[in-house]
Design a protein around this motif. Structure first.
Motif, PDB file in Angstrom:
ATOM      1  N   MET A  86       0.441  -1.260  -0.235  1.00 16.40           N
ATOM      2  CA  MET A  86       0.280   0.378   0.108  1.00 16.40           C
ATOM      3  C   MET A  86       1.084   1.042  -0.200  1.00 16.40           C
ATOM      4  O   MET A  86       1.815   1.455   0.940  1.00 16.40           O
ATOM      5  N   THR A  87       0.767   2.158  -1.103  1.00 13.47           N
ATOM      6  CA  THR A  87       1.877   2.951  -1.616  1.00 13.47           C
ATOM      7  C   THR A  87       0.515   4.413  -1.958  1.00 13.47           C
ATOM      8  O   THR A  87       0.467   3.869  -3.151  1.00 13.47           O
ATOM      9  N   PRO A  88       1.155   5.507  -1.205  1.00 15.67           N
ATOM     10  CA  PRO A  88       0.686   6.375  -2.075  1.00 15.67           C
ATOM     11  C   PRO A  88       1.142   6.932  -3.724  1.00 15.67           C
ATOM     12  O   PRO A  88       0.407   7.433  -4.406  1.00 15.67           O
ATOM     13  N   ILE A 130      -0.475  -0.300  -4.399  1.00 11.52           N
ATOM     14  CA  ILE A 130      -2.043  -0.179  -4.945  1.00 11.52           C
ATOM     15  C   ILE A 130      -2.326   1.252  -4.046  1.00 11.52           C
ATOM     16  O   ILE A 130      -1.715   1.388  -2.433  1.00 11.52           O
ATOM     17  N   SER A 131      -3.058   2.751  -4.470  1.00 13.12           N
ATOM     18  CA  SER A 131      -2.549   3.468  -3.308  1.00 13.12           C
ATOM     19  C   SER A 131      -4.122   3.576  -3.474  1.00 13.12           C
ATOM     20  O   SER A 131      -4.732   3.676  -4.755  1.00 13.12           O
ATOM     21  N   ILE A 132      -4.865   4.322  -2.468  1.00  3.85           N
ATOM     22  CA  ILE A 132      -6.126   4.107  -2.639  1.00  3.85           C
ATOM     23  C   ILE A 132      -7.103   6.314  -2.938  1.00  3.85           C
ATOM     24  O   ILE A 132      -8.359   6.398  -2.407  1.00  3.85           O
ATOM     25  N   GLY A 133      -5.615   7.011  -3.125  1.00  2.00           N
ATOM     26  CA  GLY A 133      -5.817   7.956  -3.847  1.00  2.00           C
ATOM     27  C   GLY A 133      -4.232   9.077  -3.472  1.00  2.00           C
ATOM     28  O   GLY A 133      -3.430   8.584  -2.781  1.00  2.00           O
ATOM     29  N   TYR A 135      -3.766  11.233  -2.435  1.00  2.00           N
ATOM     30  CA  TYR A 135      -2.933  12.001  -0.388  1.00  2.00           C
ATOM     31  C   TYR A 135      -1.748  11.621   0.269  1.00  2.00           C
ATOM     32  O   TYR A 135      -1.444   9.918  -0.405  1.00  2.00           O
ATOM     33  N   ILE A 136      -1.326  11.631   1.247  1.00  2.00           N
ATOM     34  CA  ILE A 136      -0.903  11.050   2.039  1.00  2.00           C
ATOM     35  C   ILE A 136      -1.032  10.562   3.169  1.00  2.00           C
ATOM     36  O   ILE A 136      -1.981  11.520   4.068  1.00  2.00           O
ATOM     37  N   LEU A 137      -1.693   9.692   3.171  1.00  2.00           N
ATOM     38  CA  LEU A 137      -1.984   8.495   4.934  1.00  2.00           C
ATOM     39  C   LEU A 137      -0.540   8.512   5.660  1.00  2.00           C
ATOM     40  O   LEU A 137       0.645   8.678   4.995  1.00  2.00           O
ATOM     41  N   GLY A 139       0.224   5.688   7.617  1.00  2.00           N
ATOM     42  CA  GLY A 139       0.736   4.371   7.447  1.00  2.00           C
ATOM     43  C   GLY A 139      -0.388   3.764   5.650  1.00  2.00           C
ATOM     44  O   GLY A 139      -1.287   4.225   5.936  1.00  2.00           O
ATOM     45  N   GLY A 140      -0.508   2.588   6.013  1.00  2.00           N
ATOM     46  CA  GLY A 140      -1.232   1.838   5.129  1.00  2.00           C
ATOM     47  C   GLY A 140      -2.465   1.517   5.437  1.00  2.00           C
ATOM     48  O   GLY A 140      -3.002   0.657   5.111  1.00  2.00           O
ATOM     49  N   ALA A 143      -5.598   2.188   4.459  1.00  2.00           N
ATOM     50  CA  ALA A 143      -5.564   2.172   2.869  1.00  2.00           C
ATOM     51  C   ALA A 143      -6.408   1.187   2.603  1.00  2.00           C
ATOM     52  O   ALA A 143      -7.345   0.100   2.058  1.00  2.00           O
TER      53      ALA A 143
HETATM   54  N1  ADE Z   1       0.004   5.061   2.714  1.00  3.28           N
HETATM   55  C1  ADE Z   1      -0.299   5.906   2.594  1.00  3.28           C
HETATM   56  N2  ADE Z   1      -0.908   6.995   1.499  1.00  3.28           N
HETATM   57  C2  ADE Z   1      -1.520   5.598   1.458  1.00  3.28           C
HETATM   58  C3  ADE Z   1      -2.535   6.113   0.049  1.00  3.28           C
HETATM   59  N3  ADE Z   1      -2.707   7.323  -0.555  1.00  3.28           N
HETATM   60  N4  ADE Z   1      -2.700   5.280  -0.380  1.00  3.28           N
HETATM   61  C4  ADE Z   1      -2.435   3.528  -0.068  1.00  3.28           C
HETATM   62  N5  ADE Z   1      -1.582   3.673   0.991  1.00  3.28           N
HETATM   63  C5  ADE Z   1      -0.634   4.796   1.486  1.00  3.28           C
END
Ligand code: ADE
Length: 221
Positions: A86-88, A130-133, A135-137, A139-140, A143
């Motif tokens: 999971m990553t932006p 995979i990114s869910i959008g 924007y930066i959370l 952590g994953g 997401a």
């Molecule tokens: N980890 C941090 N931001 C995320 C995002 N937007 N989607 C998936 N993983 C994330």
């Protein structure tokens, strides 16, 4: 289907999976979800999972060894169709993506934290990002919960009323569901559109399609 989620803050994932649809699906044996604490696979007495980045810079980086150990244990027990990070900066998640994933038997989802994870994990241990959008959370985990919920509700038998799934927004590619109403008929002067009470099936259908297109227009703007 089995989903193994690997995280250094597994507590975040306890609540999303212990309620409602996902919990029921687990109790019925329709989905098997396991959350693993990456720290268990950490280094040394203190079970370290992170370190400073080579070349300097702020923030800590998740090391490859704990992830490798955790993945190796899981892979020794069964085959995995996908190992997802999971990553932006991953591929943007969508309903279509969720539908593709329900055909998998076993998947691992790795949640990032801190500044990121050692690139070698991404290069050698991960099959999809995979990114869910955009924007930066922090952590994953959240997401991952989003991805898991969207997959689980599509699994056969999880939601009794399949009609309800088929009329969800996005189920039919890029179509937004029209507005829906229930009782009371009028609340504080706000009334349900009269057309819905007309009993004219075709007229209602046309109205719903028109509204759905209007919603689509609004979400595109
Ligand atoms: N980890 C941090 N931001 C995320 C995002 N937007 N989607 C998936 N993983 C994330």
């Amino acid at each position: 289907m089995r989903i193994d989620i690997v995280s250094i803050v597994p507590e975040i994932l306890h609540s999303p999976f212990s309620n409602s649809i996902i919990k029921r699906a687990m109790n019925q044996g329709l989905i098997d979800i396991h959350v693993h604490d990456l720290r268990k696979y950490g280094l040394g007495k203190r079970k370290n999972v992170d370190d400073y980045p080579y070349g300097g810079g702020s923030g800590m980086v998740i090391r490859i060894e704990p992830v490798y150990r955790c993945f190796s244990k899981l892979i020794s027990e069964r085959n995995y169709d996908e190992k997802i990070f999971m990553t932006p900066d991953g591929k943007l998640f969508s309903q279509k993506y969720a539908k593709d994933l329900i055909n998998k038997k076993n998947i691992i989802i790795l949640c990032g934290r801190y500044k990121g994870i050692d690139q070698r994990i991404r290069d050698h241990l991960i099959s999809k990002e995979i990114s869910i959008g955009n924007y930066i959370l922090s952590g994953g985990e959240l997401a991952a919960a989003v991805v898991v919920e969207s997959i689980v509700r599509l699994l056969p038998g999880v939601i009794k009323n399949q009609d309800s799934i088929m009329t969800d927004s996005f189920q039919i590619e890029s179509v937004i569901a029209p507005p829906i109403y229930t009782r009371p008929l009028i609340y504080k002067g706000w009334s349900v559109p009269k057309i819905l009470l007309s009993g004219h099936h075709q007229k209602i259908q046309n109205w719903l399609e028109k509204k759905s297109k209007e919603f689509q227009q609004k979400s595109d703007d």
